[in-house]
Design a protein around this motif. Sequence first.
Motif, mmCIF file in Angstrom:
data_model
loop_
_atom_site.group_PDB
_atom_site.id
_atom_site.type_symbol
_atom_site.label_atom_id
_atom_site.label_comp_id
_atom_site.label_asym_id
_atom_site.label_seq_id
_atom_site.Cartn_x
_atom_site.Cartn_y
_atom_site.Cartn_z
ATOM 1 N N UNK A 252 0.636 -1.292 -0.225
ATOM 2 C CA UNK A 252 -0.219 -0.207 -0.376
ATOM 3 C C UNK A 252 0.778 1.126 0.562
ATOM 4 N N UNK A 253 2.205 1.163 1.071
ATOM 5 C CA UNK A 253 2.576 1.902 0.730
ATOM 6 C C UNK A 253 4.123 2.998 -0.663
ATOM 7 N N UNK A 254 3.809 1.724 -0.923
ATOM 8 C CA UNK A 254 4.910 1.731 -2.156
ATOM 9 C C UNK A 254 3.748 2.295 -3.551
ATOM 10 N N UNK A 255 2.684 1.857 -3.101
ATOM 11 C CA UNK A 255 1.012 2.682 -3.867
ATOM 12 C C UNK A 255 0.982 4.119 -4.119
ATOM 13 N N UNK A 256 1.654 4.227 -2.748
ATOM 14 C CA UNK A 256 1.540 5.729 -1.734
ATOM 15 C C UNK A 256 2.274 6.424 -2.839
ATOM 16 N N UNK A 257 3.604 5.552 -3.080
ATOM 17 C CA UNK A 257 4.853 6.334 -3.108
ATOM 18 C C UNK A 257 4.626 6.558 -4.775
ATOM 19 N N UNK A 258 3.854 5.281 -5.020
ATOM 20 C CA UNK A 258 3.729 5.749 -6.891
ATOM 21 C C UNK A 258 3.108 6.978 -7.323
ATOM 22 N N UNK A 259 1.843 7.324 -6.789
ATOM 23 C CA UNK A 259 0.950 8.180 -6.535
ATOM 24 C C UNK A 259 1.787 9.307 -6.208
ATOM 25 N N UNK A 260 3.036 10.029 -4.946
ATOM 26 C CA UNK A 260 3.117 11.204 -4.784
ATOM 27 C C UNK A 260 4.646 11.170 -5.821
ATOM 28 N N UNK A 261 4.985 10.342 -6.431
ATOM 29 C CA UNK A 261 6.101 10.699 -7.462
ATOM 30 C C UNK A 261 5.564 11.269 -8.798
ATOM 31 N N UNK A 262 4.099 10.348 -9.454
ATOM 32 C CA UNK A 262 3.864 11.091 -10.184
ATOM 33 C C UNK A 262 3.246 12.390 -9.823
ATOM 34 N N UNK A 263 2.542 12.378 -9.021
ATOM 35 C CA UNK A 263 1.994 13.754 -9.100
ATOM 36 C C UNK A 263 3.335 15.457 -8.942
ATOM 37 N N UNK B 56 5.916 14.390 -11.163
ATOM 38 C CA UNK B 56 6.120 14.793 -12.243
ATOM 39 C C UNK B 56 7.428 13.797 -12.759
ATOM 40 N N UNK B 57 8.050 12.812 -11.741
ATOM 41 C CA UNK B 57 8.832 12.088 -11.530
ATOM 42 C C UNK B 57 7.987 10.260 -12.085
ATOM 43 N N UNK B 58 7.479 10.421 -12.911
ATOM 44 C CA UNK B 58 6.858 9.193 -14.237
ATOM 45 C C UNK B 58 7.865 8.290 -13.869
#
Length: 170
Positions: free
Chosen positions: A104-115, A117-119
Amino acid sequence: MEEKNILEAQADCDAIGDKVLIGLCLLALGRLHYTYKHHSTALSFLKQAEPVFAEAGDQFQHAECSQALSWVYYNMGDYESAHSCARSAFDECASIGNIQGCTHIALDIGLILSAHGDHGGSLRAILQCLEIRKHMGLLPLGDALQLMGLGWIKLGKTADARRAFDESLK
């Protein structure tokens, strides 16, 4: 009403001197204020709770608190702090073997990085989430696959994006 009940419970915990229960009350207050979009108040309570759990050696609750802090920072647009807190929560979960929490936290990290701009970083975090779930014998999360599809689109890889979106619909 809910805040009043939590504050009364916190006073009872103060009276008996149970630090972890006090931390849990602070965490509950932080989450409550986050729910109502009172971000500065939520930060205040969560920042009070975090050292309580660290001092008590309660790694699970410390990770929960760090994750909650990451959500607040994310919603405030402070992606650096959100990423730092989420990374701390992930490391804490990994150190105690809370693998499901890691996903769940890895998914949060993905969302944060996407927001932020680090796609590419976002895709790496989402892949980590999916790999952990696969290792656990769990199905991939549809949200993770959709976020992955959005990341591929941002990177101009439409065929990969289409595969991710198609997989999320299964």
